[in-house]
Design a protein around this motif. Structure first.
Motif, mmCIF file in Angstrom:
data_model
loop_
_atom_site.group_PDB
_atom_site.id
_atom_site.type_symbol
_atom_site.label_atom_id
_atom_site.label_comp_id
_atom_site.label_asym_id
_atom_site.label_seq_id
_atom_site.Cartn_x
_atom_site.Cartn_y
_atom_site.Cartn_z
ATOM 1 N N ASP A 172 11.188 3.059 22.204
ATOM 2 C CA ASP A 172 11.270 4.379 21.560
ATOM 3 C C ASP A 172 9.960 4.865 20.933
ATOM 4 N N ALA A 174 8.138 3.313 18.771
ATOM 5 C CA ALA A 174 7.854 2.706 17.470
ATOM 6 C C ALA A 174 6.802 1.613 17.630
ATOM 7 N N LYS A 303 14.034 5.462 10.924
ATOM 8 C CA LYS A 303 13.472 5.506 12.290
ATOM 9 C C LYS A 303 12.496 6.685 12.423
ATOM 10 N N GLY A 304 11.320 6.398 12.967
ATOM 11 C CA GLY A 304 10.316 7.446 13.168
ATOM 12 C C GLY A 304 9.353 7.628 11.996
ATOM 13 N N GLN A 324 4.465 3.172 13.079
ATOM 14 C CA GLN A 324 5.627 4.067 13.161
ATOM 15 C C GLN A 324 6.873 3.201 13.260
#
Ligand code: UT7
Length: 325
Positions: A172, A174, A303-304, A324
């Motif tokens: 994703d 990250a 998240k993010g 991140q």
């Protein structure tokens, strides 16, 4: 390119709590002095069954559980520490045996309070090369065993504990973005600790037990604020970012005054900085992963989110790192 991302976090703290009131009974100090000069109110002290490798193993087990990964799947264990219970084998090898990470290779990393940041950077390089690699990175310390409990300049500052992260690549986006790491060995005398016996006993007339943490507090303080500020500003500039882009800063926890000065100079809102130095004191390489685990379990990281880490310690070693989540 695939970067190292956090799959799970864990921490393990010794049961015994040492308060400022306890310290008043041990050295000439006061709760008022310690609180106003450092922000520290309590620290944890390791006892039976809580040596560095055992705290490290307990933190690792929690991180594995959260990551839903078994110990047998781990490829590499790195323990950042300056207080392993043995010089050889490494603390990481003891952790490997303790948790049953049968296929992992394992070693320790010594960069004092910056050990965990250096370890994150190292893990990122392994994962860039082999994105499916699963790495257990731990910061663990038993500093109370190496503190001179008669020296009020240092004994009030340090505590024990361990924190761990399981790292691998994620799909994703990250992961670690970049780091800005430094060392300056010319300033080693301002913060150091000898090996228990650093000279061949046949070659010296008298063994001087200089194995305690020795520190020139004021000098360390000044260098710490300036160095972390520069390391952070340099890193943010490189990526065209400002402190307002940072969801949470997780700094090494040494002294609340250092952190307040740093945060003021950066112009960061205080609420975007994670602080637990009041409860644990300075746990050197363990401080950042303990704080990551607490912030994560308290739901303070989403998240993010863009996270900023920074540290300063013996060596001198220091730096900053962007990730991140
Ligand atoms: O992880 C990185 C490693 N370490 C650090 O980041 C620590 C950096 N330094 C510091 O946190 C601070 O310098 C300290 C908390 C260690 C000391 O605070 P300071 O404001 O720099 O105090 P100081 O060393 O200048 O000492 C001021 C006075 C001295 O008395 P005199 O000479 O003015 O009469 C000390 O002897 O405070 C005295 N003092 C204490 N008094 C009560 C020193 N330690 C204590 C104590 N209780 N525990």
């Amino acid at each position: 390119m695939k970067h190292a991302a956090v799959l799970g976090t864990g921490s393990s703290m010794p049961k015994r709590v040492l308060t400022n009131a306890d310290l008043e009974q041990m050295v000439e100090t006061s709760d008022e002095w310690i609180t106003s000069r450092t922000g520290i109110q309590t620290r944890r002290i390791a006892g039976e069954g809580e040596q560095t490798h055992l705290l490290a193993a307990r933190a690792a087990e929690k991180a594995l559980l959260m990551a839903k990964i078994s110990a047998e799947e781990i490829d590499l264990i790195v323990v950042a520490t300056i207080t392993p219970h043995k010089i050889m084998p490494s603390c990481a090898c003891f952790v490997q045996s303790e948790i049953g990470a049968t296929k992992a290779f394992a070693f320790d990393l010594n960069a004092a309070c910056s050990g965990f940041l250096y370890g994150l950077d190292l893990a990122d390089k392994y994962i860039l090369n082999r994105p499916d690699m699963k790495i257990l990175l731990i910061g663990a310390e038993n500093l109370s065993a190496r503190v001179n409990w008669k020296d009020r300049n240092t004994c009030i500052l340090f505590g024990d504990g361990a924190g761990a992260c399981v790292l691998s690549s994620k799909k994703d986006g990250a992961g670690i973005i970049d780091s800005n790491l430094f060392s300056d060995g010319t300033l080693w005398q301002l913060l150091h600790m000898d090996s228990p016996q650093s000279l061949n006993p046949d070659l010296v007339e008298e063994i001087i037990d200089d194995s305690y943490i020795l520190m020139s507090g004021k000098d360390v303080f000044k260098h710490a604020v300036r160095a972390m500020e520069d390391a952070i500003k340099g890193l943010l500039k490189r990526h065209g970012l400002s402190t307002s882009d940072i969801a949470l800063m997780i700094p090494h926890q040494a002294n609340i005054r250092i952190l307040n000065k740093l945060v003021n100079r950066l112009g960061m809102p205080q609420e975007n900085v994670y602080i637990n130095v009041d409860r644990y004191g300075n746990t050197s390489a363990a401080s950042i992963p303990i704080a990551i685990d607490e912030a994560n379990r308290q739901g303070k990281i989403n998240k993010g989110d863009l996270l900023l880490f920074c540290s300063f310690g013996g060596g001198f070693t220091w730096g900053s790192l962007l990730m991140q989540w």
